[in-house]
Scaffold this motif. Sequence first.
Motif, PDB file in Angstrom:
ATOM      1  N   ILE A 122       8.893 -15.778   0.355  1.00 29.10           N
ATOM      2  CA  ILE A 122       8.114 -15.678   1.602  1.00 29.10           C
ATOM      3  C   ILE A 122       8.710 -16.599   2.661  1.00 29.10           C
ATOM      4  O   ILE A 122       8.951 -16.182   3.804  1.00 29.10           O
ATOM      5  CB  ILE A 122       6.629 -16.030   1.348  1.00 29.10           C
ATOM      6  N   ARG A 123       8.953 -17.853   2.299  1.00 30.64           N
ATOM      7  CA  ARG A 123       9.493 -18.826   3.255  1.00 30.64           C
ATOM      8  C   ARG A 123      10.865 -18.397   3.767  1.00 30.64           C
ATOM      9  O   ARG A 123      11.128 -18.395   4.977  1.00 30.64           O
ATOM     10  CB  ARG A 123       9.583 -20.213   2.603  1.00 30.64           C
ATOM     11  N   GLU A 124      11.748 -17.984   2.868  1.00 29.04           N
ATOM     12  CA  GLU A 124      13.102 -17.594   3.270  1.00 29.04           C
ATOM     13  C   GLU A 124      13.098 -16.303   4.094  1.00 29.04           C
ATOM     14  O   GLU A 124      13.891 -16.162   5.026  1.00 29.04           O
ATOM     15  CB  GLU A 124      14.014 -17.458   2.053  1.00 29.04           C
TER      16      GLU A 124
ATOM     17  N   GLY B  47      11.264  -6.102  10.767  1.00 28.07           N
ATOM     18  CA  GLY B  47       9.842  -5.893  11.012  1.00 28.07           C
ATOM     19  C   GLY B  47       8.985  -5.732   9.771  1.00 28.07           C
ATOM     20  O   GLY B  47       7.803  -5.412   9.862  1.00 28.07           O
ATOM     21  N   ILE B  48       9.553  -5.937   8.589  1.00 26.64           N
ATOM     22  CA  ILE B  48       8.761  -5.813   7.361  1.00 26.64           C
ATOM     23  C   ILE B  48       8.155  -7.170   7.016  1.00 26.64           C
ATOM     24  O   ILE B  48       8.830  -8.201   7.047  1.00 26.64           O
ATOM     25  CB  ILE B  48       9.611  -5.265   6.201  1.00 26.64           C
ATOM     26  N   ASP B  49       6.877  -7.143   6.710  1.00 27.15           N
ATOM     27  CA  ASP B  49       6.114  -8.341   6.381  1.00 27.15           C
ATOM     28  C   ASP B  49       6.677  -9.032   5.135  1.00 27.15           C
ATOM     29  O   ASP B  49       7.126  -8.373   4.193  1.00 27.15           O
ATOM     30  CB  ASP B  49       4.659  -7.931   6.151  1.00 27.15           C
ATOM     31  N   ALA B  50       6.645 -10.351   5.123  1.00 30.00           N
ATOM     32  CA  ALA B  50       7.194 -11.138   4.015  1.00 30.00           C
ATOM     33  C   ALA B  50       6.528 -10.797   2.683  1.00 30.00           C
ATOM     34  O   ALA B  50       7.200 -10.732   1.644  1.00 30.00           O
ATOM     35  CB  ALA B  50       7.064 -12.630   4.309  1.00 30.00           C
ATOM     36  N   GLU B  51       5.230 -10.576   2.683  1.00 27.54           N
ATOM     37  CA  GLU B  51       4.536 -10.242   1.430  1.00 27.54           C
ATOM     38  C   GLU B  51       5.005  -8.884   0.901  1.00 27.54           C
ATOM     39  O   GLU B  51       5.164  -8.702  -0.309  1.00 27.54           O
ATOM     40  CB  GLU B  51       3.021 -10.237   1.647  1.00 27.54           C
ATOM     41  N   ASP B  52       5.259  -7.942   1.806  1.00 27.02           N
ATOM     42  CA  ASP B  52       5.784  -6.634   1.388  1.00 27.02           C
ATOM     43  C   ASP B  52       7.192  -6.778   0.799  1.00 27.02           C
ATOM     44  O   ASP B  52       7.533  -6.097  -0.171  1.00 27.02           O
ATOM     45  CB  ASP B  52       5.806  -5.654   2.562  1.00 27.02           C
ATOM     46  N   ILE B  53       7.992  -7.659   1.382  1.00 26.05           N
ATOM     47  CA  ILE B  53       9.338  -7.912   0.845  1.00 26.05           C
ATOM     48  C   ILE B  53       9.229  -8.525  -0.547  1.00 26.05           C
ATOM     49  O   ILE B  53       9.902  -8.087  -1.484  1.00 26.05           O
ATOM     50  CB  ILE B  53      10.154  -8.826   1.793  1.00 26.05           C
ATOM     51  N   TYR B  54       8.368  -9.500  -0.702  1.00 25.98           N
ATOM     52  CA  TYR B  54       8.168 -10.097  -2.028  1.00 25.98           C
ATOM     53  C   TYR B  54       7.806  -9.020  -3.054  1.00 25.98           C
ATOM     54  O   TYR B  54       8.354  -8.985  -4.156  1.00 25.98           O
ATOM     55  CB  TYR B  54       7.082 -11.182  -2.003  1.00 25.98           C
ATOM     56  N   ASN B  55       6.879  -8.137  -2.696  1.00 28.77           N
ATOM     57  CA  ASN B  55       6.437  -7.085  -3.616  1.00 28.77           C
ATOM     58  C   ASN B  55       7.588  -6.149  -3.996  1.00 28.77           C
ATOM     59  O   ASN B  55       7.595  -5.598  -5.103  1.00 28.77           O
ATOM     60  CB  ASN B  55       5.273  -6.297  -3.026  1.00 28.77           C
ATOM     61  N   GLU B  56       8.562  -5.977  -3.109  1.00 23.28           N
ATOM     62  CA  GLU B  56       9.738  -5.158  -3.429  1.00 23.28           C
ATOM     63  C   GLU B  56      10.556  -5.772  -4.567  1.00 23.28           C
ATOM     64  O   GLU B  56      11.259  -5.065  -5.276  1.00 23.28           O
ATOM     65  CB  GLU B  56      10.629  -4.990  -2.192  1.00 23.28           C
ATOM     66  N   PHE B  57      10.463  -7.088  -4.720  1.00 24.53           N
ATOM     67  CA  PHE B  57      11.194  -7.777  -5.787  1.00 24.53           C
ATOM     68  C   PHE B  57      10.444  -7.749  -7.130  1.00 24.53           C
ATOM     69  O   PHE B  57      10.955  -8.227  -8.133  1.00 24.53           O
ATOM     70  CB  PHE B  57      11.511  -9.221  -5.392  1.00 24.53           C
TER      71      PHE B  57
END
Length: 132
Positions: free
Chosen positions: A54-56, A72-82
């Motif tokens: 999230i921070r990075e 434009g993708i939210d950090a939480e959505d990016i985390y969930n992709e991992f």
Amino acid sequence: MMYYRYSNSEKPMSDWGHAMFVDDEFASQNYGDILYTYDGTDGVDIEDLHDIIIREWNKAVDNGMEPIGFEGIDAEDIYNEFNPEDIVMSAGAWDSELVTWFGDVILAKHDIKAIITNDGAIVFDPTLIKRV
């Protein structure tokens, strides 16, 4: 916990420098005749990386350094992709340019050899992988 990867490749690692495994021995058997295993050694739970990702990601957004196509993708959505729900059906971030971002930003700063997801593992150190 044991993780499994079927492939037709003589080398377990992808061109992206990682190997994806699933915790169900037979879930990926249609991907090839060679079975590789990983036993969880040196694996970091993806949940333990939540705050770091999230921070990075937020830093990348602030600096306009998101990978192309992920602006434009939210950090939480990016985390969930991992941490995809079903790594065989959709590997999420592990099957996209986000792998490069993760390698450059997260792996470069932390001594991570493997990551444990909710139903699999992503291995970056080929010495942790065994061919069966």
